[in-house]
Design an enzyme around this catalytic site. Structure first.
Site, PDB file in Angstrom:
ATOM      1  N   GLU A 129     -17.680 -35.023  17.795  1.00  0.00           N
ATOM      2  CA  GLU A 129     -17.417 -35.957  16.688  1.00  0.00           C
ATOM      3  C   GLU A 129     -16.428 -35.420  15.644  1.00  0.00           C
ATOM      4  O   GLU A 129     -16.728 -35.353  14.453  1.00  0.00           O
ATOM      5  CB  GLU A 129     -18.747 -36.342  16.007  1.00  0.00           C
ATOM      6  CG  GLU A 129     -19.741 -36.989  16.948  1.00  0.00           C
ATOM      7  CD  GLU A 129     -21.104 -37.267  16.303  1.00  0.00           C
ATOM      8  OE1 GLU A 129     -21.219 -37.201  15.063  1.00  0.00           O
ATOM      9  OE2 GLU A 129     -22.074 -37.540  17.050  1.00  0.00           O
ATOM     10  N   ASP A 175     -17.892 -37.518  21.761  1.00  0.00           N
ATOM     11  CA  ASP A 175     -17.820 -38.376  20.574  1.00  0.00           C
ATOM     12  C   ASP A 175     -18.500 -39.716  20.864  1.00  0.00           C
ATOM     13  O   ASP A 175     -18.914 -39.975  21.996  1.00  0.00           O
ATOM     14  CB  ASP A 175     -16.351 -38.586  20.155  1.00  0.00           C
ATOM     15  CG  ASP A 175     -16.195 -38.684  18.628  1.00  0.00           C
ATOM     16  OD1 ASP A 175     -15.175 -38.196  18.098  1.00  0.00           O
ATOM     17  OD2 ASP A 175     -17.109 -39.228  17.982  1.00  0.00           O
ATOM     18  N   GLU A 238     -24.966 -39.750  25.935  1.00  0.00           N
ATOM     19  CA  GLU A 238     -26.127 -40.023  25.071  1.00  0.00           C
ATOM     20  C   GLU A 238     -26.550 -41.498  25.164  1.00  0.00           C
ATOM     21  O   GLU A 238     -26.885 -42.130  24.193  1.00  0.00           O
ATOM     22  CB  GLU A 238     -25.812 -39.651  23.616  1.00  0.00           C
ATOM     23  CG  GLU A 238     -25.287 -38.234  23.453  1.00  0.00           C
ATOM     24  CD  GLU A 238     -25.040 -37.847  22.012  1.00  0.00           C
ATOM     25  OE1 GLU A 238     -25.515 -38.546  21.099  1.00  0.00           O
ATOM     26  OE2 GLU A 238     -24.368 -36.814  21.782  1.00  0.00           O
TER      27      GLU A 238
HETATM   28  O1  G3I Z   1     -38.606 -30.270  14.318  1.00  0.00           O
HETATM   29  C1  G3I Z   1     -38.045 -29.723  13.122  1.00  0.00           C
HETATM   30  C2  G3I Z   1     -39.143 -29.359  12.160  1.00  0.00           C
HETATM   31  O2  G3I Z   1     -39.891 -28.274  12.719  1.00  0.00           O
HETATM   32  C3  G3I Z   1     -38.518 -28.940  10.839  1.00  0.00           C
HETATM   33  O3  G3I Z   1     -39.529 -28.662   9.917  1.00  0.00           O
HETATM   34  C4  G3I Z   1     -37.644 -30.089  10.328  1.00  0.00           C
HETATM   35  C5  G3I Z   1     -37.010 -29.724   8.991  1.00  0.00           C
HETATM   36  O4  G3I Z   1     -35.673 -29.359   9.167  1.00  0.00           O
HETATM   37  O5  G3I Z   1     -36.594 -30.320  11.277  1.00  0.00           O
HETATM   38  C6  G3I Z   1     -37.134 -30.768  12.500  1.00  0.00           C
HETATM   39  O6  G3I Z   1     -36.039 -30.909  13.372  1.00  0.00           O
HETATM   40  C7  G3I Z   1     -35.354 -32.160  13.256  1.00  0.00           C
HETATM   41  C8  G3I Z   1     -35.062 -32.609  14.684  1.00  0.00           C
HETATM   42  O7  G3I Z   1     -34.185 -33.733  14.724  1.00  0.00           O
HETATM   43  C9  G3I Z   1     -36.339 -32.973  15.403  1.00  0.00           C
HETATM   44  O8  G3I Z   1     -36.844 -34.185  14.849  1.00  0.00           O
HETATM   45  C10 G3I Z   1     -34.061 -31.918  12.496  1.00  0.00           C
HETATM   46  O9  G3I Z   1     -34.372 -31.697  11.141  1.00  0.00           O
HETATM   47  C11 G3I Z   1     -33.173 -33.157  12.615  1.00  0.00           C
HETATM   48  O10 G3I Z   1     -31.904 -32.879  12.023  1.00  0.00           O
HETATM   49  C12 G3I Z   1     -32.940 -33.450  14.083  1.00  0.00           C
HETATM   50  O11 G3I Z   1     -32.174 -34.626  14.182  1.00  0.00           O
HETATM   51  C13 G3I Z   1     -31.392 -34.712  15.372  1.00  0.00           C
HETATM   52  C14 G3I Z   1     -29.944 -34.999  14.943  1.00  0.00           C
HETATM   53  O12 G3I Z   1     -29.106 -35.206  16.102  1.00  0.00           O
HETATM   54  C15 G3I Z   1     -29.370 -33.819  14.144  1.00  0.00           C
HETATM   55  O13 G3I Z   1     -29.404 -32.684  14.972  1.00  0.00           O
HETATM   56  C16 G3I Z   1     -31.919 -35.853  16.234  1.00  0.00           C
HETATM   57  O14 G3I Z   1     -33.188 -35.460  16.769  1.00  0.00           O
HETATM   58  C17 G3I Z   1     -30.950 -36.150  17.373  1.00  0.00           C
HETATM   59  O15 G3I Z   1     -31.343 -37.335  18.065  1.00  0.00           O
HETATM   60  C18 G3I Z   1     -29.524 -36.355  16.847  1.00  0.00           C
HETATM   61  O16 G3I Z   1     -28.679 -36.463  17.981  1.00  0.00           O
HETATM   62  C19 G3I Z   1     -27.310 -36.791  17.706  1.00  0.00           C
HETATM   63  C20 G3I Z   1     -26.425 -36.010  18.663  1.00  0.00           C
HETATM   64  O17 G3I Z   1     -26.676 -34.611  18.507  1.00  0.00           O
HETATM   65  C21 G3I Z   1     -24.961 -36.348  18.426  1.00  0.00           C
HETATM   66  N1  G3I Z   1     -24.748 -37.786  18.581  1.00  0.00           N
HETATM   67  C22 G3I Z   1     -25.588 -38.597  17.692  1.00  0.00           C
HETATM   68  C23 G3I Z   1     -27.062 -38.289  17.958  1.00  0.00           C
HETATM   69  C24 G3I Z   1     -27.956 -39.181  17.111  1.00  0.00           C
HETATM   70  O18 G3I Z   1     -27.740 -38.883  15.751  1.00  0.00           O
END
Ligand code: G3I
Length: 326
Positions: A129, A175, A238
């Protein structure tokens, strides 16, 4: 079930899913995953924010567990993602490194992560991205844009660092809206041309394909064909398809809706099957089942985007995906 009734066996390319380490603790989850999928992508555990806790301070626990699960179950691992503006850890951003230090640390990070999984992770989204839909470079909240006069050259060097760390791994640019946003797709094509002429290694491009049932399927088919003109590997990286397109609180996932949904999956898989066989890499869904999808928060709680329901039962969308395969 017969081989041609299981997506991972019928497909002539990898069928993947984004997974989380914690969900592997559920037997139903793990069994469904290894039966139907041949590749996994870490939904977040292989991103900088999760692995990189400080200079020379790495947290490998969850990434190692995911790689072990894949090895134990004859599955491939797609590495997501080395450099993403959203995943730079706060300690790194707060350091306000100058460009030389910024690049030195990121180079070490890439060498350490890709080197650790050399021969185990077959492919990496090195950069994720970096462009806007209009083809401009992402600048807001992007540490790379803030630090480098020529961000694309920096990203190109990151591909070199990854190639040096594991010459066998396939290196992707990933992306969203790639088939829908001509500007972004044009920017990606010119980056691929520049990388080729300046000797930065790039093997493939990924279109995330977070789409709706109403997303025009001809646009998708034409966009995939256009991306294939680059000659690179193409990854639908994705895939999830929103069916509650109106984000309605009263949405009912009726049989009619399920059949429309199945057809959307079938036609997107068919569009992918239409590109040259040598350029196929994988179709990966973003999640395994409707009980655990990022869309619940991002889109609407009444959303059923994937191939399995929250009881790990196959849905009509699974049949749609299967029927789209050659
Ligand atoms: O599980 C931890 C928890 O232990 C911790 O206390 C908490 C506080 O930071 O974080 C938790 O992890 C979270 C994780 O998802 C699991 O729910 C992260 O904060 C959170 O940022 C993470 O979000 C992910 C996001 O990308 C950012 O990495 C989403 O699951 C995931 O679906 C999303 O995926 C993205 C792709 O990488 C790129 N394309 C878009 C897609 C959707 O946004």
């Amino acid at each position: 079930t017969a081989v041609d009734q299981v997506i991972r066996h019928k497909a002539a390319f990898n069928v993947g899913a984004a997974v989380t380490r914690n969900e592997l603790n559920s037997a139903s989850y793990a069994n469904t995953l290894k039966t139907h999928y041949s590749q996994i992508t870490a939904e977040y555990e292989m991103k900088m924010a999760h692995i990189w806790n400080g200079v020379n301070n790495y947290n490998w626990t969850n990434a190692d567990a995911l790689v072990k699960f894949a090895e134990d179950n004859d599955m491939e691992v797609h590495g997501h993602t080395l450099v993403w503006y959203k995943s730079f850890p706060n300690w790194f951003k707060n350091a306000n490194y100058d460009s030389a230090s910024f690049e030195g640390h990121v180079k070490t990070y890439i060498e350490t992560v890709v080197g650790r999984y050399k021969g185990k992770i077959i492919s990496w989204d090195v950069a994720n991205e970096i462009f806007l839909d209009n083809g401009g470079l992402r600048s807001t909240d992007c540490p790379v844009f803030k630090t480098f006069k020529d961000p694309v050259a920096f990203y190109g060097r990151c591909y070199r660092y990854a190639r040096e760390a594991d010459p066998e791994a396939k290196l992707f640019y990933n992306d969203y809206n790639v088939v829908l946003a001509g500007g972004k797709r044009g920017a990606m094509r010119s980056m691929a041309t520049r990388f080729k002429s300046e000797g930065y290694p790039l093997d493939g491009i990924g279109d995330q394909m977070h789409y709706m049932e109403t997303t025009n399927r001809n646009t998708i088919k034409n966009g995939l064909a256009d991306m294939a003109l680059t000659g690179l590997l193409i990854h639908i990286s994705e895939l999830d398809i929103r069916i509650n397109t109106g984000q309605s609180d009263n949405f009912v996932y009726s049989t009619t809706e399920q059949q429309k949904h199945a057809n959307a999956y079938k036609e997107i898989v068919e569009a992918y099957e239409a590109i040259p066989q040598s350029q196929k890499f994988a179709i990966s869904t973003w999640g395994l089942h409707d009980g655990s999808t990022w869309l619940t928060d991002w889109w609407h709680p009444k959303e059923y985007p994937l191939l399995f329901d929250d009881k790990f039962e196959k849905k009509l969308t699974y049949e749609g995906f299967l029927n789209g395969l050659k």
